[in-house]
Every structure is written in structure tokens, then in C-alpha cells.
Design a protein around this motif. Structure first.
Motif, short mmCIF file in Angstrom:
data_model
loop_
_atom_site.label_atom_id
_atom_site.label_comp_id
_atom_site.label_asym_id
_atom_site.label_seq_id
_atom_site.Cartn_x
_atom_site.Cartn_y
_atom_site.Cartn_z
N THR A 57 0.45 -1.08 -0.11
CA THR A 57 0.11 0.19 -0.18
C THR A 57 0.71 1.29 0.42
OG1 THR A 57 -2.34 -1.51 1.57
CG2 THR A 57 -1.97 1.04 1.03
N THR A 67 -3.38 0.89 -2.44
CA THR A 67 -3.53 -0.88 -2.67
C THR A 67 -3.29 -1.44 -3.46
OG1 THR A 67 -4.27 -0.46 -0.21
CG2 THR A 67 -3.84 -2.79 -0.62
N GLU A 77 -3.36 -4.94 -12.99
CA GLU A 77 -4.93 -4.84 -12.91
C GLU A 77 -5.50 -5.78 -13.49
OE1 GLU A 77 -5.98 -2.02 -15.82
OE2 GLU A 77 -4.05 -0.76 -15.35
N SER A 81 -7.46 -8.17 -6.08
CA SER A 81 -7.39 -6.60 -5.51
C SER A 81 -7.21 -5.13 -6.41
CB SER A 81 -6.40 -6.92 -4.75
OG SER A 81 -5.20 -6.52 -4.98
N LYS A 84 -6.77 -0.67 -5.50
CA LYS A 84 -7.73 0.00 -5.44
C LYS A 84 -7.25 1.43 -4.28
CE LYS A 84 -11.25 -2.29 -5.62
NZ LYS A 84 -11.92 -2.90 -6.31
N TYR A 85 -8.02 2.84 -5.24
CA TYR A 85 -7.48 3.99 -4.61
C TYR A 85 -8.74 4.68 -3.60
CZ TYR A 85 -5.81 8.59 -4.28
OH TYR A 85 -5.76 10.07 -3.36
N LYS A 86 -8.33 5.38 -2.17
CA LYS A 86 -9.23 4.84 -1.48
C LYS A 86 -8.60 6.89 -0.85
CE LYS A 86 -11.03 2.33 1.53
NZ LYS A 86 -10.70 1.28 3.22
N GLU A 92 -14.02 4.91 -1.61
CA GLU A 92 -12.79 3.71 -1.95
C GLU A 92 -13.15 4.36 -4.14
OE1 GLU A 92 -12.82 -0.48 -3.32
OE2 GLU A 92 -12.25 -0.32 -1.43
N TYR A 93 -11.94 4.44 -4.88
CA TYR A 93 -12.83 5.00 -5.99
C TYR A 93 -12.83 3.63 -6.55
CZ TYR A 93 -12.27 6.45 -10.98
OH TYR A 93 -12.23 6.16 -12.27
N SER A 94 -13.81 3.70 -7.60
CA SER A 94 -14.63 2.62 -8.67
C SER A 94 -14.88 2.93 -9.63
CB SER A 94 -15.66 1.73 -8.49
OG SER A 94 -16.18 0.74 -8.98
N TRP A 98 -18.91 4.90 -9.85
CA TRP A 98 -18.45 6.50 -9.41
C TRP A 98 -19.76 6.77 -9.23
CZ3 TRP A 98 -14.56 7.53 -6.58
CH2 TRP A 98 -14.72 8.28 -6.25
#
Length: 193
Positions: A57, A67, A77, A81, A84-86, A92-94, A98
Motif C-alpha cells: 500500500t 493498495t 490490474e 485486488s 484500489k485508491y481510497k 473508495e474510487y471505482s 462511481w
């Protein structure tokens, strides 16, 4: 006799200004450890042959994290997992789902969690109360931006965060909220530099 090459230690890289604390093998970062960049960003996780490798992370100074499972220094990618940007507020970005300040819903994340303010009390930024912006500077989301020096500083202590390139400068001055000396309401509170 077998010589053990695995050890634990810490060292500073004078040329880059980075530092490392953790397991080593043949004087390379290997195993679990913590690597600190000159900017203050820290990577905590697995290393192999001197590179991020395995789960780890990145912890950014602004409180956000990224992470991922890494392979030879590159986030992978295709793993479960992913990467993941938080944000520091826990959002948490998705890419797929989004729902935060997109083209259809302009609410801030705190408004999606706690509801909208009553009529007449608009929310200008996600974090309430909004941080003070010096006159002529801009609120760029992770700090305040001085367009003359083209530097982003932290909100409270005005510590250096980064230099803005030409594209970021253009985006900030055309998009972000600007500190000024005009006011709306009953009293004037001058911005603090």
C-alpha cells in the motif's frame, strides 16, 4: 557452512532522499518493509529484488491510499485486488460504479452520507467547514494553490505539496474555487494568508 543472506535493517538513500526500513537480502530490499519517498509518501508491503512485489500500500501525505498487488514495481490490474485508491475520508474510487461528483450527481461525498444542507446553506466543498483560502489563491482539493508561484501548499500549515505543471495550472484557475476579498452575508472575515 551456510551464510545467511536475509537480515533486517534500515538505510537512507542520500542521492534520492528516500529511506527504507525492513527485511533485506544481499543488501537489497527483500521481504516486508517500508519505503519512504522524499515527498513523505510511504509504501508498506512486500519487496523482491529491490522493487515493490506482492501486496503493498502507498500511503500519501494527504491521507489517501493506493493498495495493489505489485509485480516488479508495477501494480497488476488483472488481480482480484486490482489496485484500489481510497480517499482520506474513506471513499473508495471505482471506475464502474462511481457516484461521487459525476456529471449526473454533483453532490459531495459527505452529502451522500449525511444528506443535503437546508435551503440557503449550500455546501461549497466536501469538508465542512471549508478551509480558508488566501486572497487570489485557489482551493484545488488537496491544498491551496498560489497561481503566481504555481505551488500547491497544505491547507493549515502551508507546507509544500507539489509544483503544478501547465495543464494542472490551467485546470485549477478555470475550475477551482478562488479566495477573494468579497463576501456574502452579515460579516466580513478576511482570508488568512
Amino acid at each position: 557452512a551456510v551464510v545467511s543472506t536475509q537480515s533486517t535493517g534500515s538505510f537512507r538513500m542520500e542521492y534520492t532522499g528516500s529511506s527504507y526500513q525492513g527485511e533485506t537480502k544481499w543488501d537489497k530490499m527483500e521481504g516486508e518493509g517500508e519505503y519512504t519517498f522524499p515527498s513523505g509518501t510511504k509504501y508498506k508491503g512486500s519487496f523482491k529484488d529491490g522493487a515493490f512485489h506482492g501486496k503493498g500500500t502507498l500511503h500519501f501525505k494527504n491521507g489517501s491510499t493506493f493498495t495493489a498487488v505489485w509485480k516488479e514495481g508495477i501494480p497488476q490490474e488483472e488481480t482480484d485486488s486490482g489496485g484500489k485508491y481510497k480517499f482520506k475520508d474513506g471513499l473508495e474510487y471505482s471506475e464502474e460504479d462511481w457516484q461521487y461528483c459525476d456529471g449526473y450527481d454533483r453532490r459531495f461525498y459527505t452529502e451522500t452520507l449525511h444528506g443535503l444542507k437546508p435551503a440557503g446553506r449550500s455546501q461549497k466543498v466536501d469538508k465542512e467547514p471549508s478551509p480558508p483560502i488566501p486572497k487570489g489563491w485557489y482551493d484545488c482539493g488537496d491544498g491551496v494553490y498560489n497561481p503566481e508561484s504555481r505551488i500547491v501548499f497544505s491547507y493549515s500549515s502551508h507546507d509544500f505539496i507539489r509544483n503544478a505543471d501547465t495543464d494542472e495550472h490551467k485546470w485549477i484557475v478555470t475550475t477551482c474555487r478562488r479566495g477573494s476579498d468579497f463576501f456574502v452575508g452579515k460579516s466580513y472575515v478576511p482570508p488568512t494568508p
